[in-house]
Design a protein around this motif. Structure first.
Motif, PDB file in Angstrom:
ATOM      1  N   ALA A 161       0.943  -1.235  -0.121  1.00  0.00           N
ATOM      2  CA  ALA A 161      -0.050  -0.023   0.056  1.00  0.00           C
ATOM      3  C   ALA A 161       0.844   1.197   0.007  1.00  0.00           C
ATOM      4  CB  ALA A 161      -0.882  -0.110   1.254  1.00  0.00           C
ATOM      5  N   ALA A 162       1.937   1.271   0.851  1.00  0.00           N
ATOM      6  CA  ALA A 162       2.793   2.440   0.933  1.00  0.00           C
ATOM      7  C   ALA A 162       3.381   2.657  -0.318  1.00  0.00           C
ATOM      8  CB  ALA A 162       3.754   2.367   2.094  1.00  0.00           C
ATOM      9  N   MET A 163       3.980   1.668  -0.902  1.00  0.00           N
ATOM     10  CA  MET A 163       4.564   1.733  -2.440  1.00  0.00           C
ATOM     11  C   MET A 163       3.441   2.138  -3.363  1.00  0.00           C
ATOM     12  SD  MET A 163       7.245  -1.362  -2.795  1.00  0.00           S
ATOM     13  CE  MET A 163       6.736  -2.853  -1.651  1.00  0.00           C
ATOM     14  N   TYR A 164       2.342   1.767  -3.533  1.00  0.00           N
ATOM     15  CA  TYR A 164       1.349   2.258  -4.528  1.00  0.00           C
ATOM     16  C   TYR A 164       0.824   3.752  -4.239  1.00  0.00           C
ATOM     17  CZ  TYR A 164       0.849  -2.376  -6.621  1.00  0.00           C
ATOM     18  OH  TYR A 164       0.884  -3.341  -7.537  1.00  0.00           O
ATOM     19  N   ALA A 165       0.766   4.055  -2.901  1.00  0.00           N
ATOM     20  CA  ALA A 165       0.633   5.562  -2.469  1.00  0.00           C
ATOM     21  C   ALA A 165       1.584   6.259  -3.024  1.00  0.00           C
ATOM     22  CB  ALA A 165       0.261   5.543  -1.093  1.00  0.00           C
ATOM     23  N   THR A 166       2.936   5.886  -2.615  1.00  0.00           N
ATOM     24  CA  THR A 166       3.976   6.852  -3.128  1.00  0.00           C
ATOM     25  C   THR A 166       4.291   6.685  -4.570  1.00  0.00           C
ATOM     26  OG1 THR A 166       5.293   6.063  -1.164  1.00  0.00           O
ATOM     27  CG2 THR A 166       6.625   6.804  -3.073  1.00  0.00           C
ATOM     28  N   LEU A 167       4.049   5.926  -5.492  1.00  0.00           N
ATOM     29  CA  LEU A 167       3.768   6.050  -6.941  1.00  0.00           C
ATOM     30  C   LEU A 167       2.669   6.935  -7.231  1.00  0.00           C
ATOM     31  CD1 LEU A 167       4.426   2.297  -7.977  1.00  0.00           C
ATOM     32  CD2 LEU A 167       5.933   4.442  -8.399  1.00  0.00           C
ATOM     33  N   SER A 168       1.488   6.900  -6.593  1.00  0.00           N
ATOM     34  CA  SER A 168       0.612   7.833  -7.094  1.00  0.00           C
ATOM     35  C   SER A 168       0.749   9.372  -6.695  1.00  0.00           C
ATOM     36  CB  SER A 168      -0.746   7.318  -6.102  1.00  0.00           C
ATOM     37  OG  SER A 168      -1.764   7.904  -6.582  1.00  0.00           O
ATOM     38  N   TRP A 169       1.511   9.430  -5.714  1.00  0.00           N
ATOM     39  CA  TRP A 169       1.747  10.606  -5.268  1.00  0.00           C
ATOM     40  C   TRP A 169       2.894  11.403  -6.271  1.00  0.00           C
ATOM     41  CZ3 TRP A 169       0.130  14.996  -2.910  1.00  0.00           C
ATOM     42  CH2 TRP A 169       0.937  15.622  -2.482  1.00  0.00           C
ATOM     43  N   ALA A 170       3.774  10.530  -6.562  1.00  0.00           N
ATOM     44  CA  ALA A 170       4.667  10.766  -7.503  1.00  0.00           C
ATOM     45  C   ALA A 170       4.217  11.233  -9.051  1.00  0.00           C
ATOM     46  CB  ALA A 170       6.081   9.855  -7.723  1.00  0.00           C
ATOM     47  N   THR A 171       3.299  10.479  -9.291  1.00  0.00           N
ATOM     48  CA  THR A 171       2.706  10.657 -10.456  1.00  0.00           C
ATOM     49  C   THR A 171       1.611  11.994 -10.574  1.00  0.00           C
ATOM     50  OG1 THR A 171       2.482   8.403 -11.074  1.00  0.00           O
ATOM     51  CG2 THR A 171       1.183   9.783 -12.299  1.00  0.00           C
ATOM     52  N   PHE A 172       1.192  12.298  -9.283  1.00  0.00           N
ATOM     53  CA  PHE A 172       0.296  13.483  -9.251  1.00  0.00           C
ATOM     54  C   PHE A 172       1.139  14.660  -9.236  1.00  0.00           C
ATOM     55  CE2 PHE A 172      -1.225  16.866  -6.079  1.00  0.00           C
ATOM     56  CZ  PHE A 172      -2.415  17.039  -6.804  1.00  0.00           C
ATOM     57  N   ARG A 173       2.228  14.581  -8.876  1.00  0.00           N
ATOM     58  CA  ARG A 173       3.154  15.645  -8.663  1.00  0.00           C
ATOM     59  C   ARG A 173       3.838  15.798 -10.271  1.00  0.00           C
ATOM     60  NH1 ARG A 173       7.438  15.459  -4.205  1.00  0.00           N
ATOM     61  NH2 ARG A 173       8.188  17.157  -5.401  1.00  0.00           N
ATOM     62  N   MET A 174       3.704  15.029 -10.904  1.00  0.00           N
ATOM     63  CA  MET A 174       4.349  14.934 -12.387  1.00  0.00           C
ATOM     64  C   MET A 174       3.153  15.716 -13.262  1.00  0.00           C
ATOM     65  SD  MET A 174       6.698  11.737 -12.751  1.00  0.00           S
ATOM     66  CE  MET A 174       6.449  11.769 -14.416  1.00  0.00           C
ATOM     67  N   LEU A 175       2.009  15.578 -12.720  1.00  0.00           N
ATOM     68  CA  LEU A 175       0.760  16.075 -13.708  1.00  0.00           C
ATOM     69  C   LEU A 175       1.045  17.352 -14.423  1.00  0.00           C
ATOM     70  CD1 LEU A 175      -2.366  14.620 -12.180  1.00  0.00           C
ATOM     71  CD2 LEU A 175      -1.137  13.696 -13.802  1.00  0.00           C
ATOM     72  N   ASP A 176       1.296  18.451 -13.540  1.00  0.00           N
ATOM     73  CA  ASP A 176       1.851  19.676 -14.113  1.00  0.00           C
ATOM     74  C   ASP A 176       2.801  19.628 -15.126  1.00  0.00           C
ATOM     75  OD1 ASP A 176       0.016  21.127 -12.514  1.00  0.00           O
ATOM     76  OD2 ASP A 176       1.380  21.750 -10.895  1.00  0.00           O
ATOM     77  N   ILE A 177       3.672  18.754 -15.141  1.00  0.00           N
ATOM     78  CA  ILE A 177       4.795  18.808 -15.825  1.00  0.00           C
ATOM     79  C   ILE A 177       4.308  18.331 -17.218  1.00  0.00           C
ATOM     80  CG2 ILE A 177       7.205  17.982 -16.601  1.00  0.00           C
ATOM     81  CD1 ILE A 177       7.461  17.698 -13.600  1.00  0.00           C
ATOM     82  N   VAL A 178       3.542  17.132 -17.261  1.00  0.00           N
ATOM     83  CA  VAL A 178       3.016  16.520 -18.535  1.00  0.00           C
ATOM     84  C   VAL A 178       1.947  17.198 -19.020  1.00  0.00           C
ATOM     85  CG1 VAL A 178       4.074  14.315 -17.965  1.00  0.00           C
ATOM     86  CG2 VAL A 178       1.865  14.865 -17.230  1.00  0.00           C
ATOM     87  N   GLN A 179       1.072  18.248 -18.241  1.00  0.00           N
ATOM     88  CA  GLN A 179      -0.010  18.649 -18.872  1.00  0.00           C
ATOM     89  C   GLN A 179       0.416  19.832 -20.214  1.00  0.00           C
ATOM     90  OE1 GLN A 179      -3.066  18.870 -17.726  1.00  0.00           O
ATOM     91  NE2 GLN A 179      -3.838  20.515 -19.087  1.00  0.00           N
ATOM     92  N   ASP A 180       1.519  20.140 -20.192  1.00  0.00           N
ATOM     93  CA  ASP A 180       2.170  20.841 -21.513  1.00  0.00           C
ATOM     94  C   ASP A 180       2.304  19.884 -22.642  1.00  0.00           C
ATOM     95  OD1 ASP A 180       1.631  23.205 -19.910  1.00  0.00           O
ATOM     96  OD2 ASP A 180       3.956  23.283 -19.453  1.00  0.00           O
ATOM     97  N   GLU A 181       2.481  18.608 -22.394  1.00  0.00           N
ATOM     98  CA  GLU A 181       2.366  17.590 -23.675  1.00  0.00           C
ATOM     99  C   GLU A 181       1.364  17.468 -23.942  1.00  0.00           C
ATOM    100  OE1 GLU A 181       5.021  14.409 -22.026  1.00  0.00           O
ATOM    101  OE2 GLU A 181       6.507  15.777 -21.399  1.00  0.00           O
TER     102      GLU A 181
END
Length: 176
Positions: free
Chosen positions: A102-122
């Motif tokens: 659960a901690a690993m999946y939550a960490t991956l989810s949080w890391a992906t959330f933080r990348m959304l602004d970056i990939v929004q422009d693509e």
């Protein structure tokens, strides 16, 4: 089927959502590919956007399948070591393992959330769909997996229902 074997409301909701996404994405991808193939062979032309839509929908199809497989315990699990240890050890390892998952999946989810602004422009070349759409599906899938793993950690605190009255209690072991 005992009450412990029946999927709860959360599991039924996740299964319904993922099944809908799986079937819709598969159907749309198939229909577009068939239509584009027919057009290509009958008229020599194709739909300009027909390659982009399957590329955008494929991650949704995959993530819904991954979550459904996790929900149904269809991932590969090696359990022979867990079956060789006493019930108490299985319980501790099961709960700890599920909490780690659960901690690993939550960490991956949080890391992906933080990348959304970056990939929004693509954006995709023809439809101009932002990259955050496909990253969002990965984020949601990982979040659902974290929630299901937490639920499995809670379940691992209780023995699974026994099929054979003389059998040793079974603990749901982690799989990832």
């Amino acid at each position: 089927m005992s009450d412990n074997d029946k999927p709860n409301l959360l599991e039924r909701g996740v299964a319904a959502l993922c099944s809908i996404v799986l079937w819709l994405s598969t159907t749309v991808i198939f229909a577009i590919l068939v239509a584009n193939t027919v057009l290509r062979y009958t008229t020599g032309s194709s739909l300009g956007w027909a390659n982009e839509v399957p590329e955008l929908l494929f991650p949704w199809l995959v993530m819904s399948g991954v979550v459904l497989a996790s929900l149904r315990g269809a991932h590969i699990a090696t359990v022979f070591l867990m079956e060789a240890v006493p019930e108490g050890v299985r319980r501790v390892v099961g709960v700890g393992g599920w909490l780690a998952v659960a901690a690993m999946y939550a960490t991956l989810s949080w890391a992906t959330f933080r990348m959304l602004d970056i990939v929004q422009d693509e954006t995709s070349p023809i439809l101009h769909v932002p990259g955050s759409v496909t990253y969002g599906c990965v984020m949601v899938g990982m979040l659902l997996m974290a929630v299901l793993a937490l639920q499995s950690a809670v379940r691992a605190t209780r023995p699974l229902p026994q099929r054979d009255p003389g059998a040793e209690p079974q603990i749901q072991v982690p799989h990832w």
